[in-house]
Design an enzyme around this catalytic site. Structure first.
Site, PDB file in Angstrom:
ATOM      1  CB  CYS A 113     114.396  20.670  12.862  1.00  7.60           C
ATOM      2  SG  CYS A 113     113.109  20.135  11.772  1.00  7.60           S
TER       3      CYS A 113
ATOM      4  CB  CYS B 279     116.823  18.834  10.002  1.00 12.72           C
ATOM      5  SG  CYS B 279     115.306  18.713  10.929  1.00 12.72           S
TER       6      CYS B 279
END
EC number: 2.8.1.13
Length: 371
Positions: A103, A200
């Site tokens: 991410c 995330c």
């Protein structure tokens, strides 16, 4: 007037305390500061929707308090294509990926960086990561955060010196209690907000239930390293090397009450292998091969070198020797055996405070070869 007064910084506002205080610190340093809230996941249920809405409301409240604008952007398609699909593919292949690293690579320091520069006219982006930047001879280095408990350089090893040069990390120079204290003094709504954990942008949820929505469960046997059947698993993807909880098996007469640990996954036979004791020889590794290498200075490694490595977040530094196999792979040998080295996770290399870079663990060298 500060030299920074003409520089525009866009802070990635997550609705948490670290990004909130980062924005304030940058204002204090004289920058023109605005926030950007990234929506990177299309929620599937009410609970997720509420959580995302709360984060946005908190980010907006902080920006209002600090007198700065908050922009929003939707990167859900980029997240799905560049992070989530790869994440699922890795799990399907029996490996354990780290989505936060992906991410950061694809979203926070790529999509966000490009959007901030091109659409919002930013000179820099900033995040609430606990890392530091050091500029030496025209190149930006990535250093560990000052707070050893919170250092997040492990998650940022894929960044290049060019990306770091465009990024600011204000809280990396502080310890976490100090960050909370600043937020409380400013009476920010995020001051006492719990640190987020979980995947995330997907947030906190029951991981097994979540994964089960996207990958069908494939139950199979749980066997001891001696070939004894001791239970049944719901899918290899739910288990990782060194895991102790959630196996659903107790002690055996022969082995006593020592807890069981996952020591291997046999994809061909869909078997989960377990052994008793967290330092069982089958769980230990003497080294690893890392692939998909990223060096912060973008210089390929051409000769063996000494450094320390982490094979997971918040692990003690492991002294090792790194030898290049080719441009894409290195051989890493530990000074002493290490438990639970997990293919799919990242090996990140350091010399002192400097994060050199890292790669994905392709394979491990077991302490004992299976008979």
């Amino acid at each position: 007037m500060s030299d920074n007064s003409q520089k525009k910084v866009i802070v990635g506002m997550s609705g948490g305390v670290d990004s909130s205080v980062s924005a304030y610190l940058l204002q204090q340093q004289g920058y023109q500061v605005a926030g950007l809230f990234m929506k990177n996941w299309e929620e599937d249920d009410d609970e997720e929707y509420c959580s995302a809405a709360t984060d946005l409301a908190d980010a907006q409240a902080v920006c209002d308090k600090l007198g700065m604008e908050l922009h929003t952007v939707n990167f859900a398609a980029e997240y799905w294509d560049n992070v989530f699909e790869l994440f699922l593919a890795e799990y399907k292949a029996g490996r354990t990926p780290n989505p936060d690293i992906l991410c950061n690579k694809e979203i926070k320091f790529k999509a966000f960086l490009e959007f901030a520069a091109e659409d919002l006219g930013a000179d820099y982006i900033a995040t609430g990561h606990y890392v530091r930047r050091q500029d030496v001879d025209g190149k930006s280095r990535l250093l560990r955060g000052l707070d050893g408990n919170k250092d997040q350089s492990y998650f940022l090893y894929t960044l290049s010196h060019e990306q770091i040069a465009q990024s600011l990390f204000p809280v990396g120079e502080l310890e976490k209690p100090e960050v909370r204290r600043i937020a409380e003094q400013l009476d920010l709504v995020t001051a006492k907000k719990k640190d987020s954990t979980g995947i995330c942008f997907i947030g906190e949820r029951k991981f097994r239930d979540f994964l089960g929505r996207y990958l069908p469960a494939q139950p199979g046997p749980i066997m001891t390293v001696d070939g004894q059947l001791v239970g049944k698993h719901q899918g290899l993807m739910y288990h990782t090397l060194g895991q102790r909880k959630g196996l659903g098996i107790g002690g055996t007469k022969e082995g006593g009450d020592d807890p069981w640990y996952v020591v291997d996954k046999d994809l061909d036979s869909n078997t989960l292998l377990v052994a008793q004791g967290h330092e069982h020889p089958r769980l230990m590794s003497v080294g690893l091969v890392a692939q998909q290498l990223h060096w912060v200075d973008r210089q390929p490694v051409t000769a063996p070198f000494r450094c320390v490595v982490k094979t997971r977040y918040r692990q003690q530094d492991i002294p090792c020797t790194v030898t290049p196999l080719d441009d894409e792979r290195v051989d890493v040998r530990f000074d002493d055996p290490v438990a639970a080295v997990t293919p799919g996770q990242s090996a990140v290399f350091y010399q002192g405070e400097i994060c050199l870079g890292g790669g994905i663990i392709e394979q491990r060298y077991p302490l004992t070869n299976p008979a």
